[in-house]
Scaffold this motif. Structure first.
Motif, PDB file in Angstrom:
ATOM      1  N   GLU A   1      47.219  45.969  37.764  1.00  0.00           N
ATOM      2  CA  GLU A   1      47.126  45.076  38.923  1.00  0.00           C
ATOM      3  C   GLU A   1      45.993  45.515  39.854  1.00  0.00           C
ATOM      4  OE1 GLU A   1      50.071  46.486  37.918  1.00  0.00           O
ATOM      5  OE2 GLU A   1      50.840  44.671  36.953  1.00  0.00           O
ATOM      6  N   LYS A   2      45.834  46.828  40.026  1.00  0.00           N
ATOM      7  CA  LYS A   2      44.761  47.338  40.883  1.00  0.00           C
ATOM      8  C   LYS A   2      43.393  47.010  40.289  1.00  0.00           C
ATOM      9  CE  LYS A   2      47.573  51.151  42.622  1.00  0.00           C
ATOM     10  NZ  LYS A   2      47.781  52.612  42.601  1.00  0.00           N
TER      11      LYS A   2
ATOM     12  N   LYS B   1      42.688  44.499  38.245  1.00  0.00           N
ATOM     13  CA  LYS B   1      42.473  43.056  38.389  1.00  0.00           C
ATOM     14  C   LYS B   1      42.038  42.712  39.805  1.00  0.00           C
ATOM     15  CE  LYS B   1      45.750  41.832  34.776  1.00  0.00           C
ATOM     16  NZ  LYS B   1      47.088  41.310  34.478  1.00  0.00           N
ATOM     17  N   GLU B   2      42.612  43.387  40.795  1.00  0.00           N
ATOM     18  CA  GLU B   2      42.241  43.146  42.188  1.00  0.00           C
ATOM     19  C   GLU B   2      40.786  43.571  42.445  1.00  0.00           C
ATOM     20  OE1 GLU B   2      42.575  41.667  45.868  1.00  0.00           O
ATOM     21  OE2 GLU B   2      44.141  41.546  44.344  1.00  0.00           O
TER      22      GLU B   2
ATOM     23  N   ASP C   1      45.248  45.900  31.126  1.00  0.00           N
ATOM     24  CA  ASP C   1      46.584  46.405  30.777  1.00  0.00           C
ATOM     25  C   ASP C   1      46.585  47.342  29.564  1.00  0.00           C
ATOM     26  OD1 ASP C   1      45.937  44.438  28.963  1.00  0.00           O
ATOM     27  OD2 ASP C   1      47.932  43.549  28.936  1.00  0.00           O
TER      28      ASP C   1
ATOM     29  N   GLY D   1      51.011  50.872  38.217  1.00  0.00           N
ATOM     30  CA  GLY D   1      50.428  49.608  38.656  1.00  0.00           C
ATOM     31  C   GLY D   1      48.921  49.541  38.529  1.00  0.00           C
TER      32      GLY D   1
END
Length: 96
Positions: A84-85, A87-88, A72, A81
């Protein structure tokens, strides 16, 4: 005339020897990079703004994969976003 022929042959042999040495050295000292760094770099906006505290998106991607930075920290990418990407990506590759 014979001097030119000998010089040409000598230069060809030296060129081949140095080329072989350089090819061997390049393979021997090859730097392996984590494939996740490229995946994270592709997700980043590419602004290279340094707002995360790292020298560009490449430095930030390496730091995230190494665990030295949190996903972040990319300020321009928050709205898109990016955290989040990232982390994925890290979660998918940790499972493999």
């Amino acid at each position: 005339m014979l001097t030119i022929v000998y010089s040409t042959i000598l230069l060809a042999i030296l060129g081949f020897a140095f080329g072989t040495f350089l090819a061997y050295s390049a393979k021997k000292f090859e730097v392996k990079e984590d494939p996740r760094v490229e995946l994270v770099r592709q997700v980043l906006p590419g602004a290279n703004c340094g707002a995360c505290g790292y020298p560009g998106c490449d430095g930030f991607a390496k730091a995230v994969v190494a665990g030295k930075a949190t996903p972040d920290m990319c300020l321009p990418g928050k709205a898109a976003g990016v955290p989040e990407k990232i982390k994925e990506i890290l979660k998918q590759n940790a499972a493999n």
